[in-house]
Design an enzyme around this catalytic site. Structure first.
Site, PDB file in Angstrom:
ATOM      1  N   HIS A  44      67.343  40.432  37.517  1.00 12.04           N
ATOM      2  CA  HIS A  44      66.834  41.324  38.780  1.00 12.04           C
ATOM      3  C   HIS A  44      67.972  41.937  39.558  1.00 12.04           C
ATOM      4  CE1 HIS A  44      63.786  37.769  37.952  1.00 12.04           C
ATOM      5  NE2 HIS A  44      63.207  38.979  37.726  1.00 12.04           N
ATOM      6  N   GLN A 160      56.479  46.734  28.575  1.00 15.01           N
ATOM      7  CA  GLN A 160      56.055  46.744  29.949  1.00 15.01           C
ATOM      8  C   GLN A 160      56.865  48.154  30.125  1.00 15.01           C
ATOM      9  OE1 GLN A 160      56.234  43.912  32.850  1.00 15.01           O
ATOM     10  NE2 GLN A 160      58.251  44.779  33.438  1.00 15.01           N
TER      11      GLN A 160
HETATM   12  P1  AMP Z   1      60.112  39.716  36.268  1.00 12.84           P
HETATM   13  O1  AMP Z   1      60.262  39.124  37.526  1.00 12.84           O
HETATM   14  O2  AMP Z   1      60.169  38.802  34.974  1.00 12.84           O
HETATM   15  O3  AMP Z   1      58.405  40.323  36.293  1.00 12.84           O
HETATM   16  O4  AMP Z   1      60.654  40.853  36.062  1.00 12.84           O
HETATM   17  C1  AMP Z   1      61.095  41.831  37.254  1.00 12.84           C
HETATM   18  C2  AMP Z   1      61.788  43.094  36.475  1.00 12.84           C
HETATM   19  O5  AMP Z   1      63.146  42.613  36.088  1.00 12.84           O
HETATM   20  C3  AMP Z   1      61.359  43.596  35.256  1.00 12.84           C
HETATM   21  O6  AMP Z   1      61.558  44.912  35.094  1.00 12.84           O
HETATM   22  C4  AMP Z   1      62.093  42.848  34.217  1.00 12.84           C
HETATM   23  O7  AMP Z   1      62.117  43.915  33.081  1.00 12.84           O
HETATM   24  C5  AMP Z   1      63.512  42.904  34.646  1.00 12.84           C
HETATM   25  N1  AMP Z   1      64.225  41.812  34.038  1.00 12.84           N
HETATM   26  C6  AMP Z   1      64.000  40.457  33.875  1.00 12.84           C
HETATM   27  N2  AMP Z   1      65.048  39.948  33.067  1.00 12.84           N
HETATM   28  C7  AMP Z   1      66.015  41.031  33.022  1.00 12.84           C
HETATM   29  C8  AMP Z   1      67.095  40.856  32.318  1.00 12.84           C
HETATM   30  N3  AMP Z   1      67.528  39.948  31.687  1.00 12.84           N
HETATM   31  N4  AMP Z   1      67.857  41.872  32.372  1.00 12.84           N
HETATM   32  C9  AMP Z   1      67.316  42.920  32.735  1.00 12.84           C
HETATM   33  N5  AMP Z   1      66.276  43.203  33.445  1.00 12.84           N
HETATM   34  C10 AMP Z   1      65.406  42.091  33.377  1.00 12.84           C
END
Ligand code: AMP
Length: 288
Positions: A44, A160
């Site tokens: 994030h 997504q």
């Molecule tokens: P989430 O809180 O899991 O819904 O993720 C929020 C955002 O962070 C989404 O756009 C995810 O794709 C991105 N995200 C989560 N983990 C990673 C990661 N390891 N690398 C890059 N982006 C991430």
């Protein structure tokens, strides 16, 4: 608008009316939005840092979206620590956190939803019916409330990302979708809020997922062009870890997510595995 124990000027907003006020306050500067479900980690943070570079102001939304969890999924257990999220958002360069309650954000039953057809059927959509409808609906609501110029999404959640891009195109939503490469731990595992569910042994076993994807990349670099051969080899590699169960491995076009038999041009390899009770995803785009 509240401002609790934060860097001067940093805002924590919990109401929809506050979000609308914030949008007006930040206009005409370039506003970046980083939608998250909280439990902020280095993945994030990479999104927030990229938004910081591109935008005049950066809003991080923290909302554990109930619409995107299936009945048997981990909505109740999903990690929640708003104070830590506020600190992380601030440290990474955010200017505001928008963290509405479920009642504030969704209210009662919603009769309206956003469904991005076809793209939601394969990959994760097969085992998570309704998941992407829940994602698209909430992301559309966030876009309407906050009116960002740019919104940041991770490539880790590749499907997504494509669905959000398509929704924005189809509905002419005036926002630029920016993708950020997957952030990994030193052992190669993609960082995820769900990694904290893994025991030490499970965590070690889970690294077979990025290793197997890397091996597929090497096979393609070595001249392999048959998706079936990759699938068989991928399954074999995952099977070397008894605690890891393969849900799917897909070789498809990066944007349409349509399966390919022969690997030519840009191809997405995406997979999901279960390690104990934890579901993990990862992917890699290659150019053959
Ligand atoms: P989430 O809180 O899991 O819904 O993720 C929020 C955002 O962070 C989404 O756009 C995810 O794709 C991105 N995200 C989560 N983990 C990673 C990661 N390891 N690398 C890059 N982006 C991430």
């Amino acid at each position: 608008m509240t401002s609790v124990g934060c860097r001067s000027g940093f805002k924590v907003i919990t109401t929809v009316s506050g979000a609308r006020r914030l949008k007006k306050e930040l206009t005409p500067g370039i506003v970046g939005l980083v939608p998250t479900m909280g439990a902020l980690h280095a993945g994030h943070e990479a999104l927030i840092e990229k938004a910081r570079q591109d935008c005049d102001s950066v809003i991080v939304s923290v909302f554990i979206n109930p619409l995107q969890f299936g009945q048997a999924e981990d909505f109740g257990a999903y990690p929640r620590d708003l104070e830590a999220d506020i600190r992380a958002a601030m440290k990474a360069g955010g200017d505001a956190v928008f963290a509405p309650s479920r009642d504030e954000f969704i209210g009662g039953t919603m009769l309206t939803s956003v469904n991005v057809d076809e793209l939601d059927k394969g990959l994760c959509g097969r085992s998570r019916p309704g998941h992407f409808k829940g994602v698209a609906t909430i992301v559309a609501k966030l876009f309407n409330m906050l009116g960002p110029d740019k919104a940041y999404f991770g490539e880790k959640d590749w499907q997504q990302l494509q669905i959000v891009r398509r929704m924005v195109d189809d509905l002419d939503i005036d926002v630029d979708i920016v993708s950020v490469p997957t952030v990994r731990d030193s052992d190669g595992l993609a960082i995820s809020s769900r990694n904290r569910y893994l025991s030490a042994d499970e965590r070690k076993a889970a690294t077979i997922l990025p290793k197997a994807l890397d091996a597929m990349r090497a096979m393609v670099a070595g001249g392999e062009t048959r998706a079936t051969v990759l699938s068989e080899r991928f399954e074999e590699m995952i099977a070397t870890e008894p605690d890891v169960e393969l849900e799917y491995f897909s070789v498809c076009r990066p944007q349409s997510l349509k399966a390919v038999d022969k690997i030519t041009g840009d191809v997405l390899m995406a997979a999901s595995v279960h390690v104990g009770g934890t579901r993990l995803i990862d992917n890699m785009v290659i150019n053959a």
